[in-house]
Every structure is written in C-alpha cells, then in structure tokens.
Design an enzyme around this catalytic site. Structure first.
Site, mmCIF file in Angstrom:
data_model
loop_
_atom_site.group_PDB
_atom_site.id
_atom_site.type_symbol
_atom_site.label_atom_id
_atom_site.label_comp_id
_atom_site.label_asym_id
_atom_site.label_seq_id
_atom_site.Cartn_x
_atom_site.Cartn_y
_atom_site.Cartn_z
ATOM 1 N N GLY A 153 -15.870 2.527 -15.940
ATOM 2 C CA GLY A 153 -14.618 1.813 -15.680
ATOM 3 C C GLY A 153 -14.644 0.820 -14.539
ATOM 4 N N HIS A 169 -14.529 1.895 -0.756
ATOM 5 C CA HIS A 169 -13.449 1.019 -0.310
ATOM 6 C C HIS A 169 -12.325 1.772 0.390
ATOM 7 C CE1 HIS A 169 -14.883 -1.929 -3.661
ATOM 8 N NE2 HIS A 169 -15.618 -1.997 -2.580
ATOM 9 N N SER A 197 -15.474 -3.426 -13.696
ATOM 10 C CA SER A 197 -15.842 -4.742 -14.226
ATOM 11 C C SER A 197 -17.064 -5.298 -13.503
ATOM 12 C CB SER A 197 -14.672 -5.708 -14.042
ATOM 13 O OG SER A 197 -14.440 -5.895 -12.655
ATOM 14 N N TYR A 243 0.822 -1.220 0.000
ATOM 15 C CA TYR A 243 0.000 0.000 0.000
ATOM 16 C C TYR A 243 0.856 1.271 0.000
ATOM 17 C CZ TYR A 243 -4.239 -2.646 0.045
ATOM 18 O OH TYR A 243 -5.247 -3.481 -0.339
ATOM 19 N N ASN A 280 -12.663 3.324 -6.054
ATOM 20 C CA ASN A 280 -11.221 3.576 -6.075
ATOM 21 C C ASN A 280 -10.716 4.080 -4.732
ATOM 22 O OD1 ASN A 280 -11.349 2.823 -8.683
ATOM 23 N ND2 ASN A 280 -11.222 4.891 -9.538
HETATM 24 P P1 NAD Z 1 -11.428 -3.797 -12.377
HETATM 25 O O1 NAD Z 1 -9.951 -3.770 -12.504
HETATM 26 O O2 NAD Z 1 -12.079 -5.046 -11.946
HETATM 27 O O3 NAD Z 1 -12.079 -3.420 -13.802
HETATM 28 C C1 NAD Z 1 -11.612 -2.314 -14.522
HETATM 29 C C2 NAD Z 1 -12.631 -1.929 -15.576
HETATM 30 O O4 NAD Z 1 -12.171 -0.731 -16.175
HETATM 31 C C3 NAD Z 1 -12.796 -2.960 -16.694
HETATM 32 O O5 NAD Z 1 -14.173 -3.129 -16.997
HETATM 33 C C4 NAD Z 1 -12.026 -2.323 -17.870
HETATM 34 O O6 NAD Z 1 -12.560 -2.678 -19.140
HETATM 35 C C5 NAD Z 1 -12.233 -0.860 -17.577
HETATM 36 N N1 NAD Z 1 -11.213 0.019 -18.163
HETATM 37 C C6 NAD Z 1 -9.904 -0.232 -18.454
HETATM 38 N N2 NAD Z 1 -9.312 0.864 -18.981
HETATM 39 C C7 NAD Z 1 -10.267 1.835 -19.001
HETATM 40 C C8 NAD Z 1 -10.274 3.187 -19.428
HETATM 41 N N3 NAD Z 1 -9.182 3.781 -19.936
HETATM 42 N N4 NAD Z 1 -11.435 3.893 -19.312
HETATM 43 C C9 NAD Z 1 -12.563 3.316 -18.800
HETATM 44 N N5 NAD Z 1 -12.610 2.038 -18.398
HETATM 45 C C10 NAD Z 1 -11.476 1.301 -18.497
HETATM 46 O O7 NAD Z 1 -11.816 -2.577 -11.445
HETATM 47 P P2 NAD Z 1 -13.039 -2.391 -10.416
HETATM 48 O O8 NAD Z 1 -14.302 -2.877 -11.009
HETATM 49 O O9 NAD Z 1 -12.933 -0.978 -9.940
HETATM 50 O O10 NAD Z 1 -12.693 -3.355 -9.186
HETATM 51 C C11 NAD Z 1 -11.395 -3.361 -8.706
HETATM 52 C C12 NAD Z 1 -11.181 -3.110 -7.234
HETATM 53 O O11 NAD Z 1 -9.778 -2.795 -7.149
HETATM 54 C C13 NAD Z 1 -11.882 -1.912 -6.652
HETATM 55 O O12 NAD Z 1 -12.510 -2.320 -5.509
HETATM 56 C C14 NAD Z 1 -10.782 -0.906 -6.311
HETATM 57 O O13 NAD Z 1 -10.834 -0.546 -4.927
HETATM 58 C C15 NAD Z 1 -9.477 -1.613 -6.497
HETATM 59 N N6 NAD Z 1 -8.499 -0.841 -7.347
HETATM 60 C C16 NAD Z 1 -8.449 0.519 -7.237
HETATM 61 C C17 NAD Z 1 -7.581 1.256 -8.020
HETATM 62 C C18 NAD Z 1 -7.553 2.770 -7.845
HETATM 63 O O14 NAD Z 1 -7.908 3.257 -6.776
HETATM 64 N N7 NAD Z 1 -7.163 3.549 -8.869
HETATM 65 C C19 NAD Z 1 -6.766 0.601 -8.963
HETATM 66 C C20 NAD Z 1 -6.833 -0.805 -9.055
HETATM 67 C C21 NAD Z 1 -7.721 -1.510 -8.239
#
Ligand code: NAD
Length: 227
Positions: A170, A104, A172, A53, A87
């Site tokens: 964005g 989260h 899944s 983290y 996020n």
């Molecule tokens: P996920 O990784 O499961 O899914 C990502 C989604 O984003 C997919 O559907 C993909 O097609 C789409 N995607 C990829 N590139 C994109 C773009 N340029 N524009 C729009 N969409 C795009 O993510 P999730 O559903 O948020 O679940 C993941 C978990 O992981 C969350 O609970 C989150 O807390 C955590 N996470 C957070 C971060 C962050 O805070 N930035 C990063 C990674 C994971």
C-alpha cells in the site's frame, strides 16, 4: 528464524477508514500538503497545521486495525518480523506487531518545535496552541514533514539489507527517502508487492505481484508463509 521486513504505506490503513492521499488527486483529506505538512506551513499558519493534525489524530483514534494489520502481527508466530511504516497511525501496534519502525513519526505523540528528539504522549486527540515542551516552545505533532530530515532512514536501510523475505504494502513509493529503501533489499530476496494499483516504479518488476486490497491480499500471503 527468517527475517521478514515489511514496508507499509497509507494503503494498508485505507480499509480502516483512513484515507491515502495519492488516491485523491494529491490532496490529503482535501488539503494541499504544502499548506499543512511542511515547516513553512507551520511558520505561516501554525493553528491551521495544528488543527489539521488534531483532526487526523481524532480519525486515527476512532479507527481500528484491519485484517492486513492483524495478519502481519500473526506472522511473528514463525518469523522475525520488522514493520517499517510510512504511516503516522498506530494501527500496526494496536494489531499486535511488536517491532514497528515509524519512518515519518506517530501522530499519537507530540514533539517540541525546537528539538525533534523531545517527544511526549498526548492525552486524547487535541494538542492545543499554548501547550509547551520543557524548553518552552510550542508542541506540534510528532510527524516528519516534507522537507524535514528522516532520522530513522539509516536504521531502516540497514534492516532492509538484512531481509530474507520482503513485502511492500500500500505505498505509491512517491515519497523519498522512503521509496529508496527498495534499493537496500538484496537482489536474491523473495519480494512481494500488495496493492490494488501496483505503482510502476523501478524495482517493482522483480517482485511477486499481488494485485489486491491489503485486507484481502495480506492475510492470503501470510497464510501461505505460515504453512
Ligand atoms: P500514497 O497515498 O502515496 O499511496 C497509497 C498507495 O496505497 C497507492 O499505491 C494505492 O494504490 C494503495 N492503496 C489504496 N487502497 C489500498 C488498499 N485498500 N490496500 C492496499 N493498498 C491500497 O501513500 P504513501 O506511499 O504511504 O505516501 C503517503 C505519505 O502520506 C506517507 O508518508 C504517510 O506518512 C502519509 N499518510 C499517512 C496516512 C496514515 O498514517 N494512515 C494516511 C495518508 C497519508
């Protein structure tokens, strides 16, 4: 004023340089989530979890909001906007969104490992082993791990039930209970999904599909809604 409710996931921050994890074979920056994002991982190897983290926090502090984050902030000129984000980054806030609910948690804060309600700002990117909360327990990142309760979910469901316009950006929709929020949005509400690979999950079929990256699709939709 119409109520716009937006559910965002890792995809909205992808173009800010923060990796999603389902796009990379279920790994998060090369780690299996079971090893870094569960209470068991923390019990087994707290230093590894803390370091993981710390690295994520460093990347978040170095990242900048992209056109999608800024467009959502601009939407507040004409609408009452609530962003519900999965996020743990703070890019919505830094782009100017005023009403952001972090389902989260948020990585820029720490939390007591005894009482999740005790959270604190972090100075810089590094949270060290040995840094303690007021109860004397080790501080960890203020994030919800897999297997932990999601305290904000009821509030988020209530917000979804009052939407006039809904957007999913964005995500899944593979992580519960966040994915279930779609069920709380009334059937008559205009709904949009913006994602270059729209997930085929229940509820998506009633949405207007914008098959694009967030930094392209979101500003375009916002421009339409502000007309
Ligand atoms: P996920 O990784 O499961 O899914 C990502 C989604 O984003 C997919 O559907 C993909 O097609 C789409 N995607 C990829 N590139 C994109 C773009 N340029 N524009 C729009 N969409 C795009 O993510 P999730 O559903 O948020 O679940 C993941 C978990 O992981 C969350 O609970 C989150 O807390 C955590 N996470 C957070 C971060 C962050 O805070 N930035 C990063 C990674 C994971």
């Amino acid at each position: 004023m119409k109520n716009v409710v937006i559910l965002t996931g890792a995809g909205i921050s992808a173009e800010s340089g923060l990796k999603t994890f389902r796009d990379s074979d279920g790994l998060w920056e090369g780690y299996n989530i079971q090893d870094v994002a569960t209470p068991e991982a923390w019990e087994w190897n707290p230093t590894l979890v803390q370091d993981f983290y710390n690295m994520r926090r460093k990347s978040v502090l170095e990242a900048k909001p992209n056109a999608a984050h800024y467009a959502l902030a601009k939407l507040e000129e004409k609408y009452k906007v609530t962003v519900i984000t999965q996020n743990i980054d703070d890019l919505h806030e830094r782009a100017g969104s005023k009403n952001v609910l972090h389902l989260h948690g948020i990585i820029t804060r720490s939390q007591s490992s005894k009482n999740p309600n005790l959270t604190y700002p972090i100075d810089g990117w590094e949270l060290k082993m040995g840094e303690l909360c007021e109860l004397g327990s080790q501080l960890r990142a203020h994030v919800v791990w897999f297997g932990e309760p999601v305290p904000m979910i009821d509030k988020a469901a209530q917000i979804c039930s009052q939407a006039d316009i809904f957007m999913l950006i964005g995500s899944s929709l593979a992580v519960y209970p966040a994915a279930g929020l779609l069920n709380f949005v009334p059937a008559y509400v205009q709904k949009y999904v913006i994602d270059p690979k729209i997930p085929s999950v229940y509820g998506i079929e009633s949405m207007v599909r914008i098959e694009a990256k967030a930094a392209i699709g979101v500003p375009r939709l916002v421009e339409e809604l502000l007309k």
